[in-house]
Design an enzyme around this catalytic site. Structure first.
Site, short mmCIF file in Angstrom:
data_model
loop_
_atom_site.label_atom_id
_atom_site.label_comp_id
_atom_site.label_asym_id
_atom_site.label_seq_id
_atom_site.Cartn_x
_atom_site.Cartn_y
_atom_site.Cartn_z
CD GLU A 90 -3.00 -1.21 0.32
OE1 GLU A 90 -3.11 -0.26 -0.49
OE2 GLU A 90 -3.77 -2.18 0.33
CD GLN A 92 -2.06 2.79 -2.13
OE1 GLN A 92 -1.15 2.13 -2.59
NE2 GLN A 92 -3.07 2.25 -1.48
CB CYS A 149 -16.77 -5.20 -20.66
SG CYS A 149 -15.05 -4.66 -20.68
#
Ligand code: ZN
Length: 188
Positions: A90, A92, A149
């Protein structure tokens, strides 16, 4: 690629991608391989990220490895001990200070492996990961599967209207999305 390295040569590896792309899984895999090679490994995660476990990093598929929770990047330097390989999950959440910390460790001859989100929920580069990519010797971008999708996905869709860059630990509020299916929330 990194199998033949002279003793004492440190470097920085970055594993980045969207949520649900297997970043932590890949980080754990590399750290386990280092442990099998009898290298001393230390793993750090931000103290704010306690979503599954206080003293482990845990991937979405429930692999886990013991870790130290720290509140800021500088705390990593204070806790490396005699480790040869450093894992940081993590990334960030550690801010720009993490770039200097990784360089300092690599300059000392350590192998540093950082996993983190490279874009926020708007698709905007998420510092310090872009800066870490620039200084890293090795970069891996992990792709998720678009939950709309089924295409390869490198963006994170926020499903709630909350403000703020990150909602920690609420993975049900996010989906992996491809470029086509990703929508920036109206209030962002
Ligand atoms: Zn899609």
């Amino acid at each position: 690629m990194m199998n033949v390295v002279k003793d004492g040569l440190g470097w920085v590896e970055v594993i980045c991608g969207s949520m649900f792309s297997g970043k932590t899984e890949e980080l754990i895999r590399r750290l386990r391989r280092a442990q099998i090679a009898k290298l001393k490994v230390e793993i750090f995660k931000p103290a704010i990220d306690n979503r599954y476990s206080e003293d482990h990093i845990v991937s979405h598929n429930e692999q886990r490895i013991p870790s130290i929770a720290v509140t800021k990047a500088q705390d990593i330097l204070d806790n490396v001990g005699d480790a040869q390989v450093i894992g940081i999950d993590e990334g960030q959440f550690f801010g720009m200070e993490l770039v200097d910390v990784c360089n300092t460790l690599a300059d000392r001859g350590l192998r540093v492996i950082v996993a983190g989100l490279d874009q926020d929920f708007r698709g905007v580069p998420f510092e310090p990961i872009p800066q870490l990519l620039a200084i890293a010797e090795s970069i891996t971008k992990t792709l998720a599967i678009c939950m709309v999708c089924g295409s390869p996905a490198n963006r994170t869709q926020r499903l709630s209207a909350d403000e703020g860059r990150v909602i920690v630990g609420a993975k049900e509020m996010y989906e992996a999305r491809c470029r086509k299916c990703h929508k920036v929330p109206a209030n962002a």
